[in-house]
Structures are given as structure tokens and as C-alpha cells.
Scaffold this motif. Structure first.
Motif, PDB file in Angstrom:
ATOM      1  N   GLY A  57       0.772  -1.240   0.000  1.00 12.32           N
ATOM      2  CA  GLY A  57       0.000   0.000   0.000  1.00 12.32           C
ATOM      3  C   GLY A  57       0.800   1.286   0.000  1.00 12.32           C
ATOM      4  N   ASN A  58       2.088   1.219   0.380  1.00 10.96           N
ATOM      5  CA  ASN A  58       2.927   2.423   0.350  1.00 10.96           C
ATOM      6  C   ASN A  58       3.345   2.781  -1.077  1.00 10.96           C
ATOM      7  OD1 ASN A  58       4.395  -0.041   0.404  1.00 10.96           O
ATOM      8  ND2 ASN A  58       6.282   1.055   0.833  1.00 10.96           N
ATOM      9  N   ILE A  59       3.177   1.829  -2.007  1.00  9.89           N
ATOM     10  CA  ILE A  59       3.567   2.059  -3.398  1.00  9.89           C
ATOM     11  C   ILE A  59       2.335   2.069  -4.303  1.00  9.89           C
ATOM     12  CG2 ILE A  59       4.934   1.195  -5.357  1.00  9.89           C
ATOM     13  CD1 ILE A  59       6.796  -0.142  -3.225  1.00  9.89           C
ATOM     14  N   PHE A  60       1.535   1.007  -4.207  1.00  8.00           N
ATOM     15  CA  PHE A  60       0.337   0.923  -5.050  1.00  8.00           C
ATOM     16  C   PHE A  60      -0.651  -0.068  -4.465  1.00  8.00           C
ATOM     17  CE2 PHE A  60      -2.368  -0.303  -8.578  1.00  8.00           C
ATOM     18  CZ  PHE A  60      -2.545   0.883  -9.264  1.00  8.00           C
ATOM     19  N   ARG A  61      -1.931   0.312  -4.486  1.00  7.21           N
ATOM     20  CA  ARG A  61      -2.992  -0.593  -4.035  1.00  7.21           C
ATOM     21  C   ARG A  61      -4.023  -0.732  -5.138  1.00  7.21           C
ATOM     22  NH1 ARG A  61      -3.690  -0.434   1.885  1.00  7.21           N
ATOM     23  NH2 ARG A  61      -5.704  -1.395   1.588  1.00  7.21           N
ATOM     24  N   GLY A  62      -4.511  -1.952  -5.324  1.00  2.00           N
ATOM     25  CA  GLY A  62      -5.533  -2.195  -6.342  1.00  2.00           C
ATOM     26  C   GLY A  62      -6.831  -1.465  -6.090  1.00  2.00           C
ATOM     27  N   VAL A  63      -7.090  -1.092  -4.813  1.00  2.00           N
ATOM     28  CA  VAL A  63      -8.357  -0.426  -4.498  1.00  2.00           C
ATOM     29  C   VAL A  63      -8.159   1.072  -4.218  1.00  2.00           C
ATOM     30  CG1 VAL A  63      -9.544  -2.483  -3.640  1.00  2.00           C
ATOM     31  CG2 VAL A  63      -8.107  -1.164  -2.088  1.00  2.00           C
ATOM     32  N   ALA A  64      -6.959   1.588  -4.467  1.00  2.00           N
ATOM     33  CA  ALA A  64      -6.658   2.997  -4.183  1.00  2.00           C
ATOM     34  C   ALA A  64      -7.207   3.916  -5.276  1.00  2.00           C
ATOM     35  CB  ALA A  64      -5.144   3.173  -4.059  1.00  2.00           C
ATOM     36  N   PRO A  65      -7.339   5.224  -4.964  1.00  2.32           N
ATOM     37  CA  PRO A  65      -7.819   6.175  -5.978  1.00  2.32           C
ATOM     38  C   PRO A  65      -6.982   6.140  -7.270  1.00  2.32           C
ATOM     39  CG  PRO A  65      -7.778   7.224  -3.826  1.00  2.32           C
ATOM     40  CD  PRO A  65      -7.164   5.868  -3.651  1.00  2.32           C
ATOM     41  N   ALA A  66      -5.671   5.860  -7.131  1.00  3.08           N
ATOM     42  CA  ALA A  66      -4.791   5.796  -8.306  1.00  3.08           C
ATOM     43  C   ALA A  66      -5.236   4.711  -9.285  1.00  3.08           C
ATOM     44  CB  ALA A  66      -3.350   5.541  -7.868  1.00  3.08           C
ATOM     45  N   ALA A  67      -5.948   3.706  -8.763  1.00  3.03           N
ATOM     46  CA  ALA A  67      -6.376   2.582  -9.609  1.00  3.03           C
ATOM     47  C   ALA A  67      -7.778   2.790 -10.187  1.00  3.03           C
ATOM     48  CB  ALA A  67      -6.342   1.294  -8.791  1.00  3.03           C
ATOM     49  N   GLU A  68      -8.349   3.971  -9.900  1.00  2.00           N
ATOM     50  CA  GLU A  68      -9.723   4.237 -10.352  1.00  2.00           C
ATOM     51  C   GLU A  68      -9.849   4.130 -11.867  1.00  2.00           C
ATOM     52  OE1 GLU A  68     -12.738   7.759  -9.512  1.00  2.00           O
ATOM     53  OE2 GLU A  68     -11.414   7.373  -7.807  1.00  2.00           O
ATOM     54  N   GLY A  69     -10.897   3.449 -12.310  1.00  4.61           N
ATOM     55  CA  GLY A  69     -11.118   3.308 -13.746  1.00  4.61           C
ATOM     56  C   GLY A  69     -10.282   2.212 -14.380  1.00  4.61           C
ATOM     57  N   MET A  70      -9.396   1.624 -13.588  1.00  8.24           N
ATOM     58  CA  MET A  70      -8.509   0.571 -14.086  1.00  8.24           C
ATOM     59  C   MET A  70      -9.178  -0.783 -13.924  1.00  8.24           C
ATOM     60  SD  MET A  70      -4.605   0.138 -12.731  1.00  8.24           S
ATOM     61  CE  MET A  70      -3.726   1.506 -13.430  1.00  8.24           C
ATOM     62  N   ASP A  71      -8.870  -1.699 -14.795  1.00  6.60           N
ATOM     63  CA  ASP A  71      -9.339  -3.075 -14.625  1.00  6.60           C
ATOM     64  C   ASP A  71      -8.853  -3.585 -13.271  1.00  6.60           C
ATOM     65  OD1 ASP A  71     -10.250  -5.754 -15.804  1.00  6.60           O
ATOM     66  OD2 ASP A  71      -8.161  -6.156 -15.287  1.00  6.60           O
ATOM     67  N   ARG A  72      -9.755  -4.115 -12.451  1.00  7.80           N
ATOM     68  CA  ARG A  72      -9.411  -4.488 -11.074  1.00  7.80           C
ATOM     69  C   ARG A  72      -8.289  -5.516 -11.020  1.00  7.80           C
ATOM     70  NH1 ARG A  72     -11.393  -5.377  -5.593  1.00  7.80           N
ATOM     71  NH2 ARG A  72      -9.502  -6.192  -4.668  1.00  7.80           N
ATOM     72  N   ALA A  73      -8.343  -6.531 -11.896  1.00  7.52           N
ATOM     73  CA  ALA A  73      -7.305  -7.565 -11.861  1.00  7.52           C
ATOM     74  C   ALA A  73      -5.936  -6.961 -12.187  1.00  7.52           C
ATOM     75  CB  ALA A  73      -7.640  -8.686 -12.845  1.00  7.52           C
ATOM     76  N   THR A  74      -5.884  -6.078 -13.190  1.00  9.09           N
ATOM     77  CA  THR A  74      -4.623  -5.418 -13.553  1.00  9.09           C
ATOM     78  C   THR A  74      -4.090  -4.611 -12.381  1.00  9.09           C
ATOM     79  OG1 THR A  74      -5.337  -5.254 -15.855  1.00  9.09           O
ATOM     80  CG2 THR A  74      -3.542  -3.789 -15.185  1.00  9.09           C
ATOM     81  N   GLY A 138      -0.775 -14.354  -5.185  1.00  9.35           N
ATOM     82  CA  GLY A 138      -0.537 -14.531  -6.615  1.00  9.35           C
ATOM     83  C   GLY A 138      -1.817 -14.398  -7.427  1.00  9.35           C
ATOM     84  N   ASN A 139      -2.931 -14.126  -6.717  1.00 11.05           N
ATOM     85  CA  ASN A 139      -4.230 -14.009  -7.383  1.00 11.05           C
ATOM     86  C   ASN A 139      -4.836 -12.639  -7.142  1.00 11.05           C
ATOM     87  OD1 ASN A 139      -4.613 -16.995  -8.069  1.00 11.05           O
ATOM     88  ND2 ASN A 139      -4.272 -17.053  -5.864  1.00 11.05           N
ATOM     89  N   PRO A 140      -5.450 -12.035  -8.182  1.00  7.30           N
ATOM     90  CA  PRO A 140      -6.172 -10.779  -7.945  1.00  7.30           C
ATOM     91  C   PRO A 140      -7.404 -11.042  -7.074  1.00  7.30           C
ATOM     92  CG  PRO A 140      -6.508 -11.549 -10.211  1.00  7.30           C
ATOM     93  CD  PRO A 140      -5.488 -12.457  -9.590  1.00  7.30           C
ATOM     94  N   PHE A 141      -7.962  -9.985  -6.522  1.00  4.99           N
ATOM     95  CA  PHE A 141      -9.170 -10.024  -5.681  1.00  4.99           C
ATOM     96  C   PHE A 141      -8.920 -10.609  -4.283  1.00  4.99           C
ATOM     97  CE2 PHE A 141     -10.565 -10.367 -10.131  1.00  4.99           C
ATOM     98  CZ  PHE A 141     -11.291  -9.175 -10.247  1.00  4.99           C
ATOM     99  N   PHE A 142      -7.678 -10.972  -3.974  1.00  6.61           N
ATOM    100  CA  PHE A 142      -7.351 -11.433  -2.623  1.00  6.61           C
ATOM    101  C   PHE A 142      -6.365 -10.456  -1.998  1.00  6.61           C
ATOM    102  CE2 PHE A 142      -8.806 -15.376  -4.565  1.00  6.61           C
ATOM    103  CZ  PHE A 142      -9.577 -15.936  -3.561  1.00  6.61           C
ATOM    104  N   THR A 143      -6.592 -10.113  -0.741  1.00  8.30           N
ATOM    105  CA  THR A 143      -5.715  -9.153  -0.070  1.00  8.30           C
ATOM    106  C   THR A 143      -4.462  -9.840   0.481  1.00  8.30           C
ATOM    107  OG1 THR A 143      -6.704  -9.537   2.085  1.00  8.30           O
ATOM    108  CG2 THR A 143      -7.743  -7.845   0.698  1.00  8.30           C
ATOM    109  N   THR A 144      -3.509  -9.018   0.915  1.00  9.43           N
ATOM    110  CA  THR A 144      -2.325  -9.593   1.573  1.00  9.43           C
ATOM    111  C   THR A 144      -2.678 -10.112   2.969  1.00  9.43           C
ATOM    112  OG1 THR A 144      -1.640  -7.331   2.128  1.00  9.43           O
ATOM    113  CG2 THR A 144      -0.523  -8.386   0.279  1.00  9.43           C
ATOM    114  N   ASP A 145      -3.819  -9.678   3.529  1.00 12.25           N
ATOM    115  CA  ASP A 145      -4.313 -10.282   4.781  1.00 12.25           C
ATOM    116  C   ASP A 145      -4.620 -11.762   4.541  1.00 12.25           C
ATOM    117  OD1 ASP A 145      -4.158  -8.088   6.394  1.00 12.25           O
ATOM    118  OD2 ASP A 145      -6.305  -7.628   6.397  1.00 12.25           O
ATOM    119  N   THR A 146      -5.309 -12.023   3.428  1.00  8.54           N
ATOM    120  CA  THR A 146      -5.630 -13.407   3.086  1.00  8.54           C
ATOM    121  C   THR A 146      -4.350 -14.195   2.815  1.00  8.54           C
ATOM    122  OG1 THR A 146      -7.761 -12.723   2.193  1.00  8.54           O
ATOM    123  CG2 THR A 146      -6.964 -14.873   1.511  1.00  8.54           C
ATOM    124  N   ALA A 147      -3.384 -13.539   2.163  1.00  8.09           N
ATOM    125  CA  ALA A 147      -2.082 -14.186   1.920  1.00  8.09           C
ATOM    126  C   ALA A 147      -1.418 -14.556   3.242  1.00  8.09           C
ATOM    127  CB  ALA A 147      -1.165 -13.256   1.114  1.00  8.09           C
TER     128      ALA A 147
END
Length: 240
Positions: A57-74, A138-147
Motif C-alpha cells: 500500500g505504500n507504493i500501489f494498491r488495487g483499491v486505491a484512488p490511483a487505480a480508479e477506472g482501471m481493470d481491477r485484476a490489472t 498470486g491471485n487478484p481479488f485477494f488481499t495480503t491479509d488473506t495471503a
């Protein structure tokens, strides 16, 4: 139990990417990462086997504003790559204080990190090396908590220890409510039912179903990790 006998022999430490920022707005704060690996070394020196799952999360998060409009898996794959960068930074900081560590990635990037191989990771732990797991599950849609829950179970860890900014789980936000009380222990069902924001529901359910306890503590509190490992009253434990 003698004064210096740890309660847990093998732990899975979950570090968020944000923990590495210190007071910076993003990225990795050198003083903060050095302090964190110093805390890890304290418990390794007690003979505790330590595996680490690191967030991004200090660099990039899939659910962050920076990822808005982006394909979730990407966006999630980009987040996984951020965790690998953090894993390498952790490994480098550990090397500077004489801690031997190995980075294993759930995504195949052999020039940078070895692939995740369970048997190898367990062998490294038995040899006293710290194993840092990058790229989440290694899978999208799973958090690092789940990892963290998944790797904790695969490594047969005694406990998953989640490092946060707060020294445990509270009845309310302690920053806004001075009367908020810290739980010493809480049940999985209560944590899920009351949405206590310990970890996401997938991670909590996984730990509950496999009877893997979780401890939540503040990584910013000096010596707190060691106190958790020694079984002292530090943070909050989530138990079946």
C-alpha cells in the motif's frame, strides 16, 4: 515458562506496506524499515522462526484512488509487484544487520526472487532464516491479509501476528473516542460480526476454520513484537 522462553516457536508476521512509510506520504522510510527489522531480529535471536507477508500500500494498491477506472485484476497485479519491491527492501535492510532472509514470490519473477515453494520455505525457517513472502497469494481479488492467513497455515505457524498503527483492537476508534477500550482477547465470530477491522473477512474465516490464532499489535511501539512472542499482555488476540 522461563523469562526468556518464547510462547511461539514459529510466527507469521503480517506487515502492511504503509508500516514502511513512517511519517512519509508514500514509499519506504529508511529509519522506519531499519527499526522494524531490528524488532524482527530481537525475536529471531530468541530462536523464533519468522515468516513475513508484506503488503504494498505504500507504493500501489488495487483499491486505491490511483487505480480508479482501471481493470481491477490489472490493478491488483500492480499491487502484487509493489509487495515484491517491499520484500526486496526488507531483505536488504535485514542483510545490513546480519539477518539472513529469503524472498519468495507468488508471481514468477526468477531474476528477482525465487518462486514460492512450500517445502523450501519450511526448510529455510528450520535453518533459522527469515522468509519474506511477496506478491500476496498470486491471485487478484485477494488481499495480503488473506495471503498472511494462507501462508501462516501452509507454514504451520503457531500464530499470525498483524502489525498495525494501533496497539490492538478497540471498542471504538481510540483517536476520536478517549473512552474506547482495548480488547485483550476477542473471538473470531465477534471480530467478524462486529466488523472490527482486524483483517478482511476471508482471512478471518480462514484462520477461524483452521483454528489459527491472530494477534494484533502496534509495530510503532518499541519491543511490542517481542512481548507478543513472549506471551505477555500486548495487543489483542483473536481466538476461536
Amino acid at each position: 515458562m522461563s523469562a526468556q522462553t518464547p510462547k511461539y516457536k514459529r510466527i507469521l508476521l503480517k506487515l502492511s506496506g504503509e508500516a514502511l512509510m513512517g511519517d512519509d506520504a508514500y514509499g519506504i522510510n529508511r529509519a522506519t524499515i531499519n527499526r522494524i527489522v531490528g524488532e524482527v531480529k530481537e525475536v529471531v535471536d530468541l530462536g523464533v522462526q519468522v515468516a513475513v507477508v508484506i503488503g504494498g500500500g505504500n507504493i500501489f494498491r488495487g483499491v486505491a484512488p490511483a487505480a480508479e477506472g482501471m481493470d481491477r485484476a490489472t490493478a491488483d497485479y500492480m499491487g502484487m509487484l509493489a509487495t515484491v519491491m517491499n520484500a526486496l527492501a526488507l531483505q536488504d535492510a535485514m542483510k545490513h544487520i546480519g539477518l539472513v532472509s529469503r524472498v519468495q514470490s507468488a508471481l514468477n519473477i526468477e531474476q528477482v526472487a525465487e518462486p514460492y515453494i512450500r517445502g523450501k520455505a519450511i526448510r529455510y525457517l528450520e535453518e533459522g532464516r527469515v522468509v519474506i513472502f511477496g506478491a500476496g497469494t498470486g491471485n487478484p481479488f485477494f488481499t495480503t491479509d488473506t495471503a498472511a492467513a494462507l501462508r501462516g497455515l501452509e507454514m504451520s505457524a503457531d500464530i499470525v501476528i498483524k502489525a498495525t498503527k494501533v496497539d490492538g483492537i478497540y471498542t471504538d476508534d481510540p483517536k476520536t473516542n478517549p473512552d474506547a477500550m482495548r480488547y485483550t482477547t476477542v473471538s473470531f465470530d465477534e471480530a467478524i460480526g462486529k466488523n472490527l477491522k482486524v483483517m478482511d473477512a476471508t482471512a478471518l474465516t480462514l484462520c477461524r476454520d483452521q483454528n489459527l490464532p491472530i494477534s494484533v499489535f502496534s509495530i510503532f511501539k518499541q519491543g511490542a513484537l517481542k512481548r507478543v512472542v513472549m506471551g505477555e499482555d500486548e495487543g489483542t488476540k483473536v481466538l476461536a
